[in-house]
Design a protein around this motif. Sequence first.
Motif, PDB file in Angstrom:
ATOM      1  N   GLU A 148      11.108   2.972 -10.469  1.00  0.00           N
ATOM      2  CA  GLU A 148      11.140   1.810  -9.836  1.00  0.00           C
ATOM      3  C   GLU A 148      12.283   1.545  -9.403  1.00  0.00           C
ATOM      4  O   GLU A 148      12.321   1.467  -7.402  1.00  0.00           O
ATOM      5  N   SER A 149      13.349   2.292  -9.692  1.00  0.00           N
ATOM      6  CA  SER A 149      14.710   2.270  -8.757  1.00  0.00           C
ATOM      7  C   SER A 149      14.906   3.494  -7.905  1.00  0.00           C
ATOM      8  O   SER A 149      15.707   3.332  -6.900  1.00  0.00           O
ATOM      9  N   LEU A 150      14.191   4.528  -7.708  1.00  0.00           N
ATOM     10  CA  LEU A 150      13.916   5.270  -7.112  1.00  0.00           C
ATOM     11  C   LEU A 150      12.911   5.453  -6.140  1.00  0.00           C
ATOM     12  O   LEU A 150      13.485   4.761  -4.816  1.00  0.00           O
ATOM     13  N   ILE A 151      11.813   3.936  -5.843  1.00  0.00           N
ATOM     14  CA  ILE A 151      11.570   3.568  -4.585  1.00  0.00           C
ATOM     15  C   ILE A 151      11.929   2.869  -4.341  1.00  0.00           C
ATOM     16  O   ILE A 151      11.887   2.595  -3.021  1.00  0.00           O
TER      17      ILE A 151
ATOM     18  N   LEU B 135       9.567  12.586  -5.104  1.00  0.00           N
ATOM     19  CA  LEU B 135       9.995  11.329  -3.637  1.00  0.00           C
ATOM     20  C   LEU B 135       9.878  11.856  -2.552  1.00  0.00           C
ATOM     21  O   LEU B 135       9.818  11.233  -2.387  1.00  0.00           O
ATOM     22  N   ALA B 136      11.368  13.051  -2.875  1.00  0.00           N
ATOM     23  CA  ALA B 136      11.355  13.840  -1.314  1.00  0.00           C
ATOM     24  C   ALA B 136      10.178  14.312  -1.308  1.00  0.00           C
ATOM     25  O   ALA B 136       9.666  13.868   0.242  1.00  0.00           O
ATOM     26  N   THR B 137       8.619  14.736  -1.912  1.00  0.00           N
ATOM     27  CA  THR B 137       7.864  14.848  -1.575  1.00  0.00           C
ATOM     28  C   THR B 137       6.211  14.509  -1.419  1.00  0.00           C
ATOM     29  O   THR B 137       5.614  14.322  -0.493  1.00  0.00           O
ATOM     30  N   SER B 138       7.309  13.022  -2.006  1.00  0.00           N
ATOM     31  CA  SER B 138       5.335  11.371  -1.008  1.00  0.00           C
ATOM     32  C   SER B 138       6.247  11.294   0.034  1.00  0.00           C
ATOM     33  O   SER B 138       5.170  10.367   0.268  1.00  0.00           O
TER      34      SER B 138
ATOM     35  N   GLN C  23       0.815  -1.321  -0.200  1.00  0.00           N
ATOM     36  CA  GLN C  23       0.557   0.220   0.244  1.00  0.00           C
ATOM     37  C   GLN C  23       0.770   1.056  -0.020  1.00  0.00           C
ATOM     38  O   GLN C  23       1.040   2.538  -0.614  1.00  0.00           O
ATOM     39  N   LEU C  24       2.013   1.291   0.754  1.00  0.00           N
ATOM     40  CA  LEU C  24       2.807   2.195   0.863  1.00  0.00           C
ATOM     41  C   LEU C  24       3.457   2.936  -0.825  1.00  0.00           C
ATOM     42  O   LEU C  24       3.777   3.420  -1.065  1.00  0.00           O
ATOM     43  N   GLY C  25       3.695   1.635  -1.187  1.00  0.00           N
ATOM     44  CA  GLY C  25       4.092   1.336  -1.982  1.00  0.00           C
ATOM     45  C   GLY C  25       3.380   1.455  -3.563  1.00  0.00           C
ATOM     46  O   GLY C  25       3.767   2.652  -4.616  1.00  0.00           O
ATOM     47  N   THR C  26       2.086   1.707  -3.323  1.00  0.00           N
ATOM     48  CA  THR C  26       1.522   1.773  -4.953  1.00  0.00           C
ATOM     49  C   THR C  26       1.068   3.968  -3.964  1.00  0.00           C
ATOM     50  O   THR C  26       0.909   4.209  -5.108  1.00  0.00           O
ATOM     51  N   CYS C  27       1.132   3.580  -2.946  1.00  0.00           N
ATOM     52  CA  CYS C  27       0.375   5.370  -2.223  1.00  0.00           C
ATOM     53  C   CYS C  27       1.799   6.682  -3.212  1.00  0.00           C
ATOM     54  O   CYS C  27       1.501   7.439  -3.183  1.00  0.00           O
ATOM     55  N   ILE C  28       3.103   5.828  -3.188  1.00  0.00           N
ATOM     56  CA  ILE C  28       4.227   6.473  -3.579  1.00  0.00           C
ATOM     57  C   ILE C  28       4.338   6.894  -4.877  1.00  0.00           C
ATOM     58  O   ILE C  28       4.289   7.592  -6.226  1.00  0.00           O
ATOM     59  N   ARG C  29       3.720   5.392  -5.780  1.00  0.00           N
ATOM     60  CA  ARG C  29       3.698   5.590  -7.287  1.00  0.00           C
ATOM     61  C   ARG C  29       2.458   6.362  -7.665  1.00  0.00           C
ATOM     62  O   ARG C  29       2.289   6.866  -9.195  1.00  0.00           O
ATOM     63  N   ALA C  30       1.433   6.729  -6.714  1.00  0.00           N
ATOM     64  CA  ALA C  30       0.249   7.269  -7.066  1.00  0.00           C
ATOM     65  C   ALA C  30       1.170   8.867  -7.152  1.00  0.00           C
ATOM     66  O   ALA C  30       0.614   9.535  -8.079  1.00  0.00           O
TER      67      ALA C  30
ATOM     68  N   VAL D 251       0.216  11.138   1.536  1.00  0.00           N
ATOM     69  CA  VAL D 251       1.900  11.359   1.589  1.00  0.00           C
ATOM     70  C   VAL D 251       2.651   9.859   2.915  1.00  0.00           C
ATOM     71  O   VAL D 251       1.902  10.782   3.997  1.00  0.00           O
ATOM     72  N   VAL D 252       3.593   9.332   2.256  1.00  0.00           N
ATOM     73  CA  VAL D 252       4.328   8.503   3.093  1.00  0.00           C
ATOM     74  C   VAL D 252       5.196   9.207   4.217  1.00  0.00           C
ATOM     75  O   VAL D 252       5.802  10.358   4.315  1.00  0.00           O
TER      76      VAL D 252
END
Length: 355
Positions: A58-61, A87-90, A37-44, A235-236
């Motif tokens: 995907e490399s960043l995550i 990525l930083a603002t996620s 779920q956290l990965g899906t949140c960042i991808r969104a 936001v994570v």
Amino acid sequence: MALFPPKNPVPTPTPVPMPAVTKPSTLPPEDINRAKQLGTCIRARFAQTLVGQDNLRESLITTLVAGGHILIESVPGLAKTTAAQTLATSVSGSFKRVQCTPDLMPSDLVGTQVFDFATQKFSTQIGPIHANFVLLDEINRSNAKTQSAMLEAMAEGATTIGGQCIALPKPFMVIATQNPIEEEGTFNLPEAQMDRFMVKAVMTYPTAQEEQRMLTMLTHRGSDTFDSRTLTGDVVSISDVEFLRAAARRVHVSDAIMKYAVDITATSRGAGTKPVQGLSTLVRLGASPRASIALTRIGQANALMQGRDYVIPEDVKAFTHEVLRHRILLTFEALADGVTSDQVVDSIVQAVPVP
């Protein structure tokens, strides 16, 4: 009196019991679902700012979850900075951007001590590297002394200002970018320092359809730059990132997978179970043991993001190029013939048997 007096008897050392080898605990299903779920949140969040560039996303995550640093290389205008800022603002952590220039000094990055005339004492002012996410834009434009200060902070997780050791915040991740062109006025990173980066991602030009989608996004948004405050979705938190990193370390890695990672790294050095013929004429220095560690950590993070508590060979193979391409030094003959490190990695992956 004896000519040779008897020596003191040597005491027999007491055998030290070996620690019991415990099998790593498997992740419960709720932790795996939370990680997905956290990965899906960042991808969104990425879907609102970046078009295409799925490999970079995907490399960043995955690097974030694995607890490493990433180096992004591409020609100008391919949204390197946008991807790093997304990525930083996620994550609800601190973010600093440093535009590297030849006159950038280590104190500008790490911090310095300033004399306060009111108190007659020195006060410490920390630099922009003291943040959860640090974007070093065009790192190859900073001088060698500043690059060493950057990479020392990455390796030690702390900085020293006026004899005082100041720990960097956790989580801490460096996202560095560089352009492969415009060599004038640049200071290329030495290979030994590039080894500090867990992953090196190379971006390519988008397709015509992706570029058209990018223009559509910009026209609807009304601005060429994105405002993180206008992005929708959760936001994570910092604690979520710590959870992801701790969960990734608990992903099971079998002995066969570890041997596979070591075999790939050893093959790049001319060894391995099935050495590549003629590799010595192309490679003058192979990957270090840091590559084996990076392959294992990246494999654990990728398995977690895919919803598994165990690593399979595909988790390692998926990021072999990103892990090895900046750790393999080519010979002058290979460079003259136009051979790239990615082509060498392709031959290594094909030669190493998959468990």
